[in-house]
Design a protein around this motif. Sequence first.
Motif, short mmCIF file in Angstrom:
data_model
loop_
_atom_site.label_atom_id
_atom_site.label_comp_id
_atom_site.label_asym_id
_atom_site.label_seq_id
_atom_site.Cartn_x
_atom_site.Cartn_y
_atom_site.Cartn_z
N ALA A 49 0.84 -1.21 0.00
CA ALA A 49 0.00 0.00 0.00
C ALA A 49 0.87 1.26 0.00
N GLU A 50 1.94 1.21 0.79
CA GLU A 50 2.85 2.36 0.89
C GLU A 50 3.49 2.67 -0.47
N PHE A 51 4.00 1.63 -1.12
CA PHE A 51 4.68 1.81 -2.41
C PHE A 51 3.70 2.14 -3.53
N ALA A 52 2.48 1.61 -3.45
CA ALA A 52 1.47 1.95 -4.46
C ALA A 52 1.17 3.44 -4.39
N GLY A 53 1.23 3.98 -3.17
CA GLY A 53 0.96 5.40 -3.00
C GLY A 53 2.12 6.29 -3.42
N SER A 54 3.34 5.95 -2.99
CA SER A 54 4.47 6.77 -3.41
C SER A 54 5.72 5.92 -3.50
N TYR A 55 6.46 6.14 -4.56
CA TYR A 55 7.66 5.37 -4.82
C TYR A 55 8.63 6.25 -5.60
N PRO A 56 9.93 6.22 -5.23
CA PRO A 56 10.88 7.08 -5.95
C PRO A 56 10.98 6.69 -7.44
N LYS A 57 11.38 7.65 -8.25
CA LYS A 57 11.38 7.41 -9.70
C LYS A 57 12.61 6.67 -10.19
N ASP A 58 13.80 7.20 -9.84
CA ASP A 58 15.00 6.52 -10.31
C ASP A 58 15.87 6.12 -9.14
N TYR A 59 16.64 5.07 -9.31
CA TYR A 59 17.48 4.49 -8.25
C TYR A 59 16.69 4.40 -6.95
N PRO A 60 15.57 3.69 -6.97
CA PRO A 60 14.62 3.79 -5.85
C PRO A 60 14.94 2.95 -4.62
N GLU A 61 15.82 1.95 -4.74
CA GLU A 61 15.90 0.95 -3.67
C GLU A 61 16.30 1.52 -2.30
N PRO A 62 17.49 2.13 -2.16
CA PRO A 62 17.87 2.57 -0.80
C PRO A 62 16.87 3.59 -0.23
N GLU A 63 16.45 4.51 -1.07
CA GLU A 63 15.54 5.57 -0.63
C GLU A 63 14.22 4.99 -0.12
N SER A 64 13.68 4.01 -0.85
CA SER A 64 12.37 3.48 -0.45
C SER A 64 12.48 2.64 0.81
#
Lengths: 123, 233
Positions: B167-182
Amino acid sequence: MEKLQIIAAVILIASLLFIINMIRKRTLELKYALAWILVLVVVLIVDLVPAILNVISYGFGIATPVNTLFLLAFCFSIVLIFILTVTVSRLSDRIRQLSQAVALNEARIEELERAVKAAEWRK
Amino acid sequence: MEQSIKSLVIIPAYNEEKSIDRVVEDIRNNAPDFDFVVVNDCSRDQTLQVCRIKGYPVLNLPVNLGIGGAVQTGYRYAQKNGYDVAVQFDGDGQHDAGYLRRMRDKLMAENLDMVIGSRFLEKEGFQSSGIRRFGIRYFTRLIRMLTGTVITDPTSGMRMAGKRVIAEFAGSYPKDYPEPESVVHILRQGCIVDEVPVRMRERMEGVSSISPGRSVYYMIKVTLAILMEMLRK
């Protein structure tokens, strides 16, 4: 009135008409053109009444009035570019959301099509 | 109980016509109780056609969104279809579907919000180049310093999410190089994240999205993104 002032005024008014025509043809959105119309009008006023510039320069403590002009033009450009960056961010976010919705809906349509076909086949 | 867990494998694919079949076969053979969906990020090769011919379920993006936007499409699909578990799994054949069940067992048994497949817990399989490992260690330290949680492989693209993180990722997810940030984002939300050791293979086809020239940009961008994440609620 000096010759240069008249030439400048003609160019400014032509630019204003050009922008208005673009808004009329809907190539330019009024919302985004507003800043340009405003700046053209301000420059036109300054062109016709240069004394304004002297007053502002005196107020700011700027020795040469033309530097006031450069300062204002620079500030305006920076603000406008920043607004554009904000707009681009918003637009790219909308494109992302729309693309994702398109992909999800397309998959849903295919799924429903298959269900309909299967139902018809059973009949 | 195992059967009742609705699980989805999200396969982001950009120009993976050569490897997508192998990836799907791997999942079908080694994780047969997982559904899967390919997210075609506007590939310029025949990825979409391969999927259509083979009848793989596809989410077809009309414009190229990059890895973040593609993966998020998968999470939205998971949320919409009521999946309990969703796992990202690269379309280039780096990941091994044999670990998926182990990851899910851990997620369920320990009631975690996310399980990351880490290359560095047991240091087996393809370990990435020295300079990259250095970068990854830097992010591990940064994340530990900021959140107190040790993530040995914060750049891993093999990550399994429970309902809350879906649910969290469906709502907001970084655009590029997303892994560490998310990861930092969900840690900040109070989610519990742990890792399981996995082996990864060297990619079979295609090139990494992080070329040497971009790695400096990558380090700076991701560091700033993590710091920004700390400023959010």
